[in-house]
Design an enzyme around this catalytic site. Sequence first.
Site, mmCIF file in Angstrom:
data_model
loop_
_atom_site.group_PDB
_atom_site.id
_atom_site.type_symbol
_atom_site.label_atom_id
_atom_site.label_comp_id
_atom_site.label_asym_id
_atom_site.label_seq_id
_atom_site.Cartn_x
_atom_site.Cartn_y
_atom_site.Cartn_z
ATOM 1 N N HIS A 130 0.680 -1.285 0.146
ATOM 2 C CA HIS A 130 -0.069 0.151 -0.044
ATOM 3 C C HIS A 130 1.004 1.189 -0.045
ATOM 4 O O HIS A 130 0.547 2.260 -0.790
ATOM 5 C CB HIS A 130 -0.798 -0.139 1.298
ATOM 6 C CG HIS A 130 -1.659 1.288 1.633
ATOM 7 N ND1 HIS A 130 -2.830 1.412 1.358
ATOM 8 C CD2 HIS A 130 -1.248 2.332 2.083
ATOM 9 C CE1 HIS A 130 -3.002 2.657 1.471
ATOM 10 N NE2 HIS A 130 -2.410 3.291 2.025
ATOM 11 N N GLU A 131 1.963 1.244 0.750
ATOM 12 C CA GLU A 131 2.945 2.317 0.711
ATOM 13 C C GLU A 131 3.513 2.503 -0.445
ATOM 14 O O GLU A 131 3.755 3.828 -0.786
ATOM 15 C CB GLU A 131 3.560 2.400 2.181
ATOM 16 C CG GLU A 131 3.034 2.315 3.441
ATOM 17 C CD GLU A 131 2.148 3.286 3.664
ATOM 18 O OE1 GLU A 131 2.385 4.740 3.227
ATOM 19 O OE2 GLU A 131 1.097 3.178 4.318
#
EC number: 3.4.24.-
Length: 320
Positions: A130-131
Amino acid sequence: MNYIRTAMLLAGMTALFMGIGFMIGGQSGMLIALAIAAAMNVFSYWNADKMVLRMHHAQEVDERSMPDFYRMVQRLAQNADLPMPKVYIINNPQPNAFATGRNPQNAAVAATTGLLNMLTPEEVAGVMAHELAHVKNHDTLIMTITATIAGAISMLANFAFFFGGNRNNPLGIVGMLLMMIVAPMAAMVVQMAISRTREYAADRMGARICGEPMWLASALGKIAGGVERIHNPDAEANPATAHMFIMNPLSGERMDNLFSTHPNTQNRIDELRKLSDGGLGTGGRASYGSAGSAPGSGPWAGMGSRPGTSEPHRPKGPWG
């Protein structure tokens, strides 16, 4: 659609900023404020990542100090077709993570020790994917710009309070009072709306980067419980950075509203479940080591098995 929505929100913030500048000092006041904001933007572009990491006392790690976690990020970056970012650990018991940097070539990802302690390797992979999605989407730069513009709007409102406004302001004193109260609030609402929009997009891309939407869905559920129970003093001291985390470190967001920096956690989980139901991944049944990699090559590989069981040994903390 998310990019169009973000562009429209940024345009709205810019228009609000220009309008306030004119109401305070006419054209000359607007130009002065614009010059100050431009200088703030330039400074933020080059230094925001270092400032944020320093605020949260992040420590850089490498393949020697944290080989398994570092290699996990390395493999996910390869999946995302990204340069290897710098990897940081934050000694904080609250489970959370964020990404920063002006572009993919100068990016950094950071995870708290609480995240590595509380989540399984699969869930950690979902969070870091996600990051990396934020990095790939250039969200870190977008959020830096919106935060800077929002700060400039608040600054202009303070100028109006101390120095008064433009005498030619057609709305008079009532307009000035409304501007001082409403403008900063409107800027905050727009900033948070941009953050919520980008979180949904990063969830979807992150699920594709790691290949298993339910890993991230499971992680979000655990992180939501963690941020409600565990305080984050560094985030409380620097609330302007809250939107950068995978989940608001100041409190668990229970609902989507104008004043939430992140979408409702259950809504995010439901969207990830739709991706899984649509055929992406195995519904979370795969382990990190078996998802597109050789068995035993996951982030905590080589730790051996727990005595008397065939279950892989999990380290007690991020340092093994």
